[in-house]
Design a protein around this motif. Structure first.
Motif, PDB file in Angstrom:
ATOM      1  N   SER A  49       0.837  -1.215   0.000  1.00 31.71           N
ATOM      2  CA  SER A  49       0.000   0.000   0.000  1.00 31.71           C
ATOM      3  C   SER A  49       0.867   1.259   0.000  1.00 31.71           C
ATOM      4  CB  SER A  49      -0.938   0.006   1.214  1.00 31.71           C
ATOM      5  OG  SER A  49      -1.888  -1.038   1.111  1.00 31.71           O
ATOM      6  N   ALA A  50       1.938   1.241   0.804  1.00 34.68           N
ATOM      7  CA  ALA A  50       2.825   2.408   0.867  1.00 34.68           C
ATOM      8  C   ALA A  50       3.591   2.593  -0.448  1.00 34.68           C
ATOM      9  CB  ALA A  50       3.801   2.251   2.035  1.00 34.68           C
ATOM     10  N   LEU A  51       4.046   1.503  -1.031  1.00 33.20           N
ATOM     11  CA  LEU A  51       4.783   1.593  -2.301  1.00 33.20           C
ATOM     12  C   LEU A  51       3.905   2.205  -3.386  1.00 33.20           C
ATOM     13  CD1 LEU A  51       6.592  -1.874  -2.344  1.00 33.20           C
ATOM     14  CD2 LEU A  51       7.698   0.366  -2.154  1.00 33.20           C
ATOM     15  N   GLU A  52       2.626   1.789  -3.416  1.00 33.74           N
ATOM     16  CA  GLU A  52       1.725   2.348  -4.426  1.00 33.74           C
ATOM     17  C   GLU A  52       1.445   3.819  -4.139  1.00 33.74           C
ATOM     18  OE1 GLU A  52      -2.254   0.725  -6.510  1.00 33.74           O
ATOM     19  OE2 GLU A  52      -2.577   1.548  -4.506  1.00 33.74           O
ATOM     20  N   ALA A  53       1.218   4.141  -2.870  1.00 37.14           N
ATOM     21  CA  ALA A  53       0.917   5.533  -2.507  1.00 37.14           C
ATOM     22  C   ALA A  53       2.080   6.463  -2.863  1.00 37.14           C
ATOM     23  CB  ALA A  53       0.598   5.620  -1.013  1.00 37.14           C
ATOM     24  N   GLU A  54       3.298   5.945  -2.797  1.00 41.19           N
ATOM     25  CA  GLU A  54       4.470   6.778  -3.101  1.00 41.19           C
ATOM     26  C   GLU A  54       4.892   6.714  -4.567  1.00 41.19           C
ATOM     27  OE1 GLU A  54       7.669   6.373  -0.353  1.00 41.19           O
ATOM     28  OE2 GLU A  54       6.310   6.431   1.386  1.00 41.19           O
ATOM     29  N   GLY A  55       4.097   6.012  -5.366  1.00 38.59           N
ATOM     30  CA  GLY A  55       4.388   5.954  -6.805  1.00 38.59           C
ATOM     31  C   GLY A  55       5.503   4.993  -7.176  1.00 38.59           C
ATOM     32  N   LEU A  56       5.931   4.150  -6.230  1.00 38.85           N
ATOM     33  CA  LEU A  56       7.009   3.197  -6.529  1.00 38.85           C
ATOM     34  C   LEU A  56       6.472   1.917  -7.161  1.00 38.85           C
ATOM     35  CD1 LEU A  56       8.932   3.742  -3.200  1.00 38.85           C
ATOM     36  CD2 LEU A  56       9.746   4.396  -5.475  1.00 38.85           C
ATOM     37  N   LEU A  57       5.157   1.708  -7.024  1.00 38.14           N
ATOM     38  CA  LEU A  57       4.488   0.564  -7.643  1.00 38.14           C
ATOM     39  C   LEU A  57       3.263   1.114  -8.357  1.00 38.14           C
ATOM     40  CD1 LEU A  57       4.093  -2.649  -7.780  1.00 38.14           C
ATOM     41  CD2 LEU A  57       2.566  -2.325  -5.837  1.00 38.14           C
ATOM     42  N   LYS A  58       3.184   0.866  -9.665  1.00 38.05           N
ATOM     43  CA  LYS A  58       2.027   1.369 -10.416  1.00 38.05           C
ATOM     44  C   LYS A  58       1.491   0.257 -11.301  1.00 38.05           C
ATOM     45  CE  LYS A  58       0.422   5.146 -13.384  1.00 38.05           C
ATOM     46  NZ  LYS A  58      -0.912   5.205 -12.782  1.00 38.05           N
ATOM     47  N   LEU A  59       0.224  -0.127 -11.041  1.00 36.08           N
ATOM     48  CA  LEU A  59      -0.374  -1.247 -11.776  1.00 36.08           C
ATOM     49  C   LEU A  59      -1.581  -0.820 -12.598  1.00 36.08           C
ATOM     50  CD1 LEU A  59      -0.262  -3.899  -8.910  1.00 36.08           C
ATOM     51  CD2 LEU A  59       1.176  -3.891 -10.940  1.00 36.08           C
ATOM     52  N   ALA A  60      -2.215   0.288 -12.228  1.00 40.37           N
ATOM     53  CA  ALA A  60      -3.444   0.716 -12.909  1.00 40.37           C
ATOM     54  C   ALA A  60      -3.562   2.228 -12.785  1.00 40.37           C
ATOM     55  CB  ALA A  60      -4.652   0.038 -12.272  1.00 40.37           C
ATOM     56  N   ASP A  61      -4.505   2.814 -13.524  1.00 43.93           N
ATOM     57  CA  ASP A  61      -4.692   4.267 -13.461  1.00 43.93           C
ATOM     58  C   ASP A  61      -5.187   4.700 -12.084  1.00 43.93           C
ATOM     59  OD1 ASP A  61      -3.875   4.499 -16.051  1.00 43.93           O
ATOM     60  OD2 ASP A  61      -5.906   4.340 -16.891  1.00 43.93           O
ATOM     61  N   GLU A  62      -6.080   3.868 -11.522  1.00 44.13           N
ATOM     62  CA  GLU A  62      -6.609   4.150 -10.185  1.00 44.13           C
ATOM     63  C   GLU A  62      -5.855   3.287  -9.173  1.00 44.13           C
ATOM     64  OE1 GLU A  62      -9.149   6.338  -9.465  1.00 44.13           O
ATOM     65  OE2 GLU A  62      -8.920   6.931 -11.569  1.00 44.13           O
ATOM     66  N   PRO A  63      -5.717   3.758  -7.932  1.00 40.71           N
ATOM     67  CA  PRO A  63      -5.038   2.925  -6.925  1.00 40.71           C
ATOM     68  C   PRO A  63      -5.814   1.631  -6.632  1.00 40.71           C
ATOM     69  CG  PRO A  63      -5.934   4.944  -5.939  1.00 40.71           C
ATOM     70  CD  PRO A  63      -6.118   5.069  -7.415  1.00 40.71           C
ATOM     71  N   LEU A  64      -5.085   0.561  -6.387  1.00 39.41           N
ATOM     72  CA  LEU A  64      -5.692  -0.743  -6.065  1.00 39.41           C
ATOM     73  C   LEU A  64      -5.527  -1.089  -4.588  1.00 39.41           C
ATOM     74  CD1 LEU A  64      -4.330  -2.875  -9.080  1.00 39.41           C
ATOM     75  CD2 LEU A  64      -6.572  -1.780  -8.879  1.00 39.41           C
ATOM     76  N   PHE A  65      -4.586  -0.389  -3.925  1.00 43.80           N
ATOM     77  CA  PHE A  65      -4.216  -0.796  -2.562  1.00 43.80           C
ATOM     78  C   PHE A  65      -4.493   0.299  -1.530  1.00 43.80           C
ATOM     79  CE2 PHE A  65      -1.414  -3.256  -5.428  1.00 43.80           C
ATOM     80  CZ  PHE A  65      -1.892  -4.521  -5.123  1.00 43.80           C
TER      81      PHE A  65
END
Ligand code: CA
Length: 420
Positions: A49-65
């Motif tokens: 969740s933190a990686l996605e929030a910080e832009g280090l993990l991006k899988l989709a246009d909208e957040p998944l986590f």
């Protein structure tokens, strides 16, 4: 397959459940913080969740986590599941360039509380282990009629309760229920005296099917996101009185425990195993296009209050007669829609030998043959016993583990209608 090396040293140990090859999905919290999604790696959890929030993990246009469950990732589909594994593998592989950034998002497993990893849509439980069905059938109906006539043709199941599925570590209270042994004239209402476990695997549906249309076994296999260990707590005395003609009801509704990590199907690919030889051919819609079971070593430990654990059963998921894909395909034959987050219990996984039976009912042969544990014997679960399921697919120098699925049975309420 061999071990994939990680810069997280504990992930390279032969004994860890969570090498880089695994990357199971869980939900965790530390201290007073909100639960969030993470992936287990060695002795740590990578905060997804933190990686996605910080832009280090991006899988989709909208957040998944940005939610404390994995359903949104499941909904995004198999390509995104593969993308998640590829991106996380690159972050954690030995020699990864961004190690110094990723390191900040590792949380020690020992500091974390684990929560339900997904929102359960509905729960269906099957009866697809031949040794279990034969053992139970022999006890209840005699060896001649052990397997019901439909058993070799369809995976038998019933619609269970999603509301009482709990995560490993949750205490389970001994239930009350209507009981009537053969020597009683009329039933009584009392705490269950024959409370039991069922060692099962749970398959988690990650893609939906359309109302009105069945899916093939191959399509069903592709819809499965991953697997957990599952303990289908069962009150045998309640079950014996209530189960005819519509199957188990309150006997199975007290609780179903699952392990906190969803092992994705992709991690299990090297361990695919075929179902056993068919005694009678299956109808075409249930035939499998390839091996759909997995070679997963399983065991059950029983620990009395203040005592030491005895491993009471060792078996393997590959003992099942029907795979989760066959069960899922069968589930849709009526046109029944399946949803993201549906949970399918495999049925009790017993092997051919006495030591490989997946329930106390079978281990003690209906209570007639109590079995030995450290410091005593058991026929059924006693108050304050802790039951622990473990499982792992065993690779060359590594294991794809599920963590543990554990639960302590606490005494029945003194008066069920007396609120605390
Ligand atoms: Ca069951």
């Amino acid at each position: 397959m061999t071990l994939m090396k990680s810069w997280v040293e504990s992930a390279n140990a032969v004994t860890t459940d969570f090498p880089l090859n695994n990357l199971p999905c869980g939900v965790f919290s530390t201290g007073d913080e909100q639960p969030r999604c993470g992936v287990a790696i060695g002795n740590f959890i990578l905060d997804i969740s933190a990686l996605e929030a910080e832009g280090l993990l991006k899988l989709a246009d909208e957040p998944l986590f940005d939610v404390p469950f994995w359903n949104e990732l499941m909904e995004a589909g198999p390509e995104v599941w593969a993308d998640l594994r590829a991106q996380v593998t690159a972050m954690l592989a030995a020699g990864a360039s961004k190690r110094w950034i990723i390191e900040d998002h590792l949380v020690p497993l020992a500091d974390a509380t684990l929560h339900m990893p997904f929102l359960i849509s509905e729960y269906t439980d099957f009866y697809a282990g031949r040794h279990h069905a034969t053992n139970v059938g022999t006890m209840f109906r005699g060896a001649e009629n052990a397997l019901p006539p439909n058993w070799l043709h369809i995976p038998i199941g019933y619609n269970g309760r999603a509301s009482s599925v709990v995560v490993s570590g949750t205490e389970v209270r001994r239930p009350w229920g209507q009981l009537k042994s053969p020597d009683m004239e009329t039933p009584i209402f009392a705490p269950s005296q024959r409370f039991d476990i069922e060692l099962e695997m749970g398959a988690i549906v990650g893609q939906p099917s359309e109302l009105g249309y069945p899916v093939s076994v191959a399509e069903a296999d592709a819809m499965i996101f991953g697997y957990v260990l599952l303990n289908d707590w069962s009150a045998r005395d309640i079950q014996a009185w209530e189960y005819q003609p519509l199957g188990p009801f309150q006997a199975k509704a007290t609780a179903t425990s699952i392990s906190p990590w969803i092992v994705m199907k992709a991690a299990l690919e090297p361990f695919r195993a075929a179902t056993p030889a068919r005694e009678v051919p299956l109808l075409p819609h249930l035939q499998e296009p390839g091996p759909m079971l997995y070679n997963i070593a399983l065991e059950v430990g029983l620990t009395p209050e203040g005592g030491t654990e005895t491993v009471i059963s060792r078996t393997n998921y590959a003992e099942m007669y029907y795979s989760a894909a066959q069960q899922l395909a069968h589930h849709t034959t009526s046109g029944c829609a399946m949803n993201v987050g549906d949970l399918l219990g495999s049925g009790t996984i017993s092997g051919p030998t006495k030591e490989s039976r997946g329930s106390l009912l079978e281990l003690s042969w209906g209570g007639k043959e109590p079995f030995a544990i450290a410091g005593g014997t058991r026929s059924f679960i006693e108050d304050n016993d802790t039951l622990t399921l473990r499982g792992a697919a065993l690779g060359d120098g590594y294991r794809i583990g599920f963590g543990t699925c554990t639960g302590k049975v606490i005494p029945a309420l003194k008066d069920p209608w007396q609120r605390r």
